[in-house]
Design an enzyme around this catalytic site. Structure first.
Site, short mmCIF file in Angstrom:
data_model
loop_
_atom_site.label_atom_id
_atom_site.label_comp_id
_atom_site.label_asym_id
_atom_site.label_seq_id
_atom_site.Cartn_x
_atom_site.Cartn_y
_atom_site.Cartn_z
N ALA A 64 0.90 -1.19 0.03
CA ALA A 64 -0.03 -0.09 0.12
C ALA A 64 0.91 1.10 0.23
CB ALA A 64 -0.87 0.08 1.19
N GLY A 103 0.67 -5.27 0.74
CA GLY A 103 -0.47 -5.48 -0.13
C GLY A 103 -0.10 -6.04 -1.51
N GLU A 106 -0.70 -9.62 -0.94
CA GLU A 106 -1.85 -10.17 -0.70
C GLU A 106 -2.57 -9.99 -2.16
OE1 GLU A 106 -3.42 -8.04 3.60
OE2 GLU A 106 -2.22 -6.83 2.18
N GLU A 126 4.26 -5.40 7.30
CA GLU A 126 3.34 -4.54 7.89
C GLU A 126 3.70 -4.16 9.52
OE1 GLU A 126 0.85 -5.87 4.44
OE2 GLU A 126 2.46 -6.72 5.90
N1 T1G Z 1 4.68 3.55 -0.09
C1 T1G Z 1 4.99 4.49 -0.36
N2 T1G Z 1 6.24 4.99 -0.82
C2 T1G Z 1 7.05 3.98 -0.61
C3 T1G Z 1 6.91 2.72 -0.35
C4 T1G Z 1 5.45 2.36 -0.07
N3 T1G Z 1 4.96 1.30 0.26
N4 T1G Z 1 7.91 1.72 -0.36
C5 T1G Z 1 8.90 2.50 -0.69
N5 T1G Z 1 8.44 3.74 -1.14
C6 T1G Z 1 9.28 4.85 -1.49
C7 T1G Z 1 10.34 5.20 -0.44
O1 T1G Z 1 10.17 6.30 0.43
C8 T1G Z 1 11.49 5.93 -1.53
O2 T1G Z 1 10.80 7.19 -1.60
C9 T1G Z 1 11.38 5.20 -2.57
O3 T1G Z 1 10.05 4.67 -2.82
C10 T1G Z 1 12.35 4.06 -2.76
O4 T1G Z 1 12.35 3.47 -1.81
C11 T1G Z 1 -2.88 -3.33 3.02
C12 T1G Z 1 -1.30 -1.65 4.46
C13 T1G Z 1 10.25 -1.72 -1.63
C14 T1G Z 1 12.33 -2.99 -0.73
O5 T1G Z 1 6.28 -1.74 3.97
O6 T1G Z 1 10.70 -2.18 2.00
O7 T1G Z 1 0.99 -2.87 2.23
O8 T1G Z 1 12.81 8.32 -0.79
O9 T1G Z 1 14.70 3.91 -1.22
O10 T1G Z 1 15.99 0.45 -0.84
O11 T1G Z 1 -1.60 -5.17 3.89
O12 T1G Z 1 11.21 0.80 -0.05
O13 T1G Z 1 12.69 8.13 -3.00
O14 T1G Z 1 11.25 9.65 -1.86
O15 T1G Z 1 13.31 2.04 0.22
O16 T1G Z 1 15.21 -0.04 -3.44
C15 T1G Z 1 4.04 -2.46 3.32
C16 T1G Z 1 8.23 -0.70 2.52
C17 T1G Z 1 3.00 -1.28 3.09
C18 T1G Z 1 7.40 -1.94 2.06
C19 T1G Z 1 12.40 -0.90 -1.94
N6 T1G Z 1 4.90 -2.59 2.35
N7 T1G Z 1 9.40 -0.46 1.27
O17 T1G Z 1 13.80 -0.55 -1.40
O18 T1G Z 1 14.32 2.04 -2.14
S1 T1G Z 1 1.89 -1.56 4.18
C20 T1G Z 1 6.11 -2.02 2.98
C21 T1G Z 1 10.47 -1.06 1.23
C22 T1G Z 1 0.72 -2.52 3.27
C23 T1G Z 1 -1.48 -3.81 3.31
C24 T1G Z 1 -0.76 -2.81 4.00
C25 T1G Z 1 11.60 -0.75 0.42
C26 T1G Z 1 11.52 -1.48 -0.94
P1 T1G Z 1 11.79 8.39 -1.67
P2 T1G Z 1 13.86 2.68 -1.28
P3 T1G Z 1 15.04 0.44 -2.10
#
Ligand code: T1G
Length: 682
Positions: A64, A103, A106, A126
């Site tokens: 998400a 997500g 999912e 999450e």
């Molecule tokens: N949402 C918004 N922005 C995101 C994002 C996300 N989920 N993930 C990464 N970014 C942005 C980050 O801030 C950065 O922005 C850019 O992307 C590159 O990221 C319903 C509710 C995917 C492994 O927890 O683990 O789904 O700084 O520098 O090292 O169940 O990002 O360039 O402006 O980290 O290559 C669950 C979190 C959400 C994944 C990539 N997902 N992200 O790593 O690049 S909750 C997460 C990561 C959810 C559902 C629930 C990592 C990455 P900017 P980066 P990277």
């Protein structure tokens, strides 16, 4: 063909291909959700019998869009997307590559089959954001991999490789070739729907479930998201899926608005932001391949290990053989331990060590692109060493000091190239702690600062830039915190009460236990070098303890006593008498301080110092201060950091409470204007 940017749906070789293109990580924003629902509907209307869902930019979906969490939207939620895919009458195959997280996983589980490229990483992180999977993860995952593994995956935030996911049945096939082609080929042979939601949770040995639960529920209770996830995962075996999904959504929304989830979101973005230099000017990066570390003590050896782990070529230089040998021994036994505990294979360990050269020959220094000095914390010693480094190092080398308190400027002026001198303040143990303070001294050149930040990122640390001022960011704020805690000893609290109150707040350890661990003599020596302002309230309890040779854990006596290395829960009569005498000398009638009072004063002292150093431009961003405290000083992640904590308080009340600290701090106490900590806050 449909195009509801950033989702495109089109027929290719008889297969309907749905492509998601939302750079950089295909986060599932509102427009993505709308686009996916539209594309699946269009597929359903089309002649195609099967569809493939793929992400562009080499990744599937990173979950998400976390930016949206603090906002309300009236559009479809992710569970709606999952349901549309599940209820589509024709099969949809997911083509997985890169990140398949939250997500994203999912949505993949809503599909009828999953083809993964070998580079795929799958996970449900999450709980790291203080929430739970909110689009079916707690109900679908246990149906596919069972309850114990589901608990490990969701509560342990395990990230599975494509092969590991195949082994547990999460993906149908792993390919090294183009995953869209492979998935399209696979899809052509899929005749009917097969929905994970229709599967039953496999029966598991209750003992295995208990063991899995115990892995994430410790004494004193686990974080709310973990506890909730465990409940819901177990309910998946008892409730029809729709009932489970309703409970999951309700819990997800409740947790998402919690202060803990807000704190963890704040940190998620603060950690990303601190890695970026503030200046926008394009700076050419200076290549760093060979690094020389001067000083083979605890810090020097730790720095060498994190350099070898990051595959740098490393030289360790010492003045004498004995010190060099003990440093080398420390490094080798670390890697031996890594092999014995299965963290590294013997081949991986010897590969790291093959990049290490230990030497007494300063001529070797000429090969280094970066020299990091990690010798005794004394200005004269460091200036001497820097003169020698300046003589032997090649003209293009960057010279760095690992000082934790001293003026980098004064050290730089001992060389002929102060523009190429920078502070790289590692935290002990250097190969474990993720924080690296980058000290930008007055003469430090911008390209050197840029190289320092890039170096910190290559070590996979949080490179927080600080001005070259006393204590930089971390130690300066920690000093104010520790001083306030010492005041509270004179005011009526015992060390174990202050420690217990701050551990109750979530600190990894209380200040007096930390002081004993790091050695009271270090702070004592530091204090003796500082000119004291008579206006400043000074607590001399630590001095008295040191005069008695009580230097902490290393002398089995400090604030606490230690028997066979084990800390006594309560302070001894002797220490209590020393503290009571300090109160009497200050004419203080000791009174009991509540946990709330102790926590409040400790945090207010941090917030006040944070605002002071922001005003002085010591820290570049307020959010950097939270990264420093969470990754360098054991501040609880789920509390967000001192700045995040401050932003949760009523601003006027906070300002009044800060002013109230003056009554404890003596005439020299400087109350800060905290408004600076609220600037740029979301
Ligand atoms: N949402 C918004 N922005 C995101 C994002 C996300 N989920 N993930 C990464 N970014 C942005 C980050 O801030 C950065 O922005 C850019 O992307 C590159 O990221 C319903 C509710 C995917 C492994 O927890 O683990 O789904 O700084 O520098 O090292 O169940 O990002 O360039 O402006 O980290 O290559 C669950 C979190 C959400 C994944 C990539 N997902 N992200 O790593 O690049 S909750 C997460 C990561 C959810 C559902 C629930 C990592 C990455 P900017 P980066 P990277």
């Amino acid at each position: 063909m449909v195009l509801i940017s950033p989702v495109q749906g089109q027929l290719k070789h008889g297969v309907y291909v749905i492509t998601l293109d939302n750079p950089p990580v295909n986060a599932i924003s509102i427009s993505v959700r709308r686009g996916l629902i539209f594309a699946v509907d269009d597929f359903e209307q089309s002649n195609a019998q099967v569809a493939v869902l793929v992400g562009s930019n080499g990744t599937f979906m990173a979950g998400a869009d976390i930016h949206e969490f603090g906002r309300t939207s009236d559009g479809p939620v992710l569970l709606d997307v999952v349901r549309v895919i599940e209820n589509c009458k024709k099969p949809i195959v997911a083509a997985l590559q890169g990140a398949v997280l939250g997500g994203g996983l999912e949505v993949a589980l809503a599909c009828d089959a999953r083809i993964a490229h070998v580079d795929t990483v799958l996970g449900l992180p999450e709980v790291s954001l203080g929430i739970i999977p909110g689009a079916g993860g707690t109900q679908l995952i246990p149906r596919r991999i069972g309850i114990p593994r589901a608990i490990d995956m969701i509560c342990g935030m395990q990230r599975l490789s494509a092969q590991e996911a195949k082994n547990v049945g999460l993906v149908d096939s792993v390919v090294c070739s183009d995953v869209l082609e492979a998935a399209t080929l696979f899809a052509k042979n899929v005749e009917h729907k097969s929905r994970v939601r229709d599967e039953l949770v496999p029966n598991e040995d209750p003992a295995l479930i208990d063991q899995a639960i115990k892995r994430y529920t410790k004494q004193g209770g686990s974080r709310p998201a973990i506890a909730k996830a465990i409940d819901l995962i177990q309910l998946a075996a008892k409730l029809p899926i729709e009932e489970g999904l309703v409970l999951e959504s309700a819990a997800f929304l409740e947790l998402r608005k919690s202060q803990e989830a807000q704190a963890l979101r704040h940190l998620f973005f603060a950690e990303k932001t601190c890695k970026k230099p503030l200046y926008t000017k394009e700076i050419s990066s200076i290549p760093i391949n060979t690094v020389c570390v001067i000083g083979a003590g605890t810090m020097g050896a730790g720095i060498v290990i994190c350099l070898l782990d990051a595959e740098f070529s490393v030289m360790l230089l010492e003045q004498n053989k004995e010190a060099l040998d003990s440093g080398e021994e420390r490094i080798f036994s670390h890697y031996q331990n890594q092999v014995e505990t299965g963290k590294l294979s013997p081949a991986e360990a010897s590969k790291c060590l093959s990049h290490l050269l230990c030497s007494l020959n300063w001529e070797e220094l000429a090969k280094a692109d970066l020299v990091i000095e990690a010798v005794y914390e004394d200005i004269l010693v460091k200036q001497d060493v820097f003169k020698k480094i300046d003589y032997f190092a090649n003209p293009n080398a960057i010279l760095a000091t690992n000082t934790s308190y001293l003026s980098v400027e004064k050290i730089a002026l001992a060389t002929t190239r102060p523009k190429r001198v920078i502070g790289l303040h590692f935290f002990s143990p250097a190969n474990v702690m993720k924080l690296l303070e980058i000290v930008n001294a007055k003469q430090t050149g911008l390209e050197i600062l840029h190289a320092g930040i890039a170096f910190g990122n290559r070590l996979n640390k949080y490179p927080v830039v600080t001005k070259d001022s006393f204590g930089f960011i971390g130690n300066r704020i920690y000093n104010a915190y520790r001083t306030q805690c010492e005041f509270m000893l004179e005011d009526g609290a015992w060390p174990e009460e202050v420690d217990a109150a701050l551990v109750d707040f979530g600190m990894a350890m209380g200040p007096f236990t930390v002081a004993d661990l790091s050695g009271l003599d270090i702070a004592w020596r530091m204090r003796k070098t500082q000119r004291r302002n008579p206006e400043t309230r000074y607590v001399d309890i630590l001095d008295t303890l040191c005069e008695l040779g009580r230097f902490g854990r290393k002398t089995s006596a400090g604030y606490y006593d230690y028997t066979n290395g084990k800390k006594q829960a309560n302070t001894s009569e002797l220490v209590r008498q020393i503290i009571e005498k300090a109160s009497q000398r200050r004419g203080i009638k000791r009174q009991t301080l509540s946990f709330k009072h102790i926590q409040n004063r400790a945090l207010l002292s941090m917030v006040n110092e944070a605002a002071l150093l922001m005003r002085e431009g010591v820290a570049q961003r307020a959010s950097d201060i939270d990264v420093v405290f969470v990754h360098g000083y054991g501040f609880p992640r789920w509390q967000g950091g001192p700045v995040f904590w401050a932003r949760q308080q009523d601003r006027q009340q906070l300002q009044d409470d800060i002013a109230g600290l003056a009554q404890h701090g003596g005439n020299s106490f400087v109350p800060a204007d905290v408004s600076i900590l609220f600037e740029n806050s979301p």
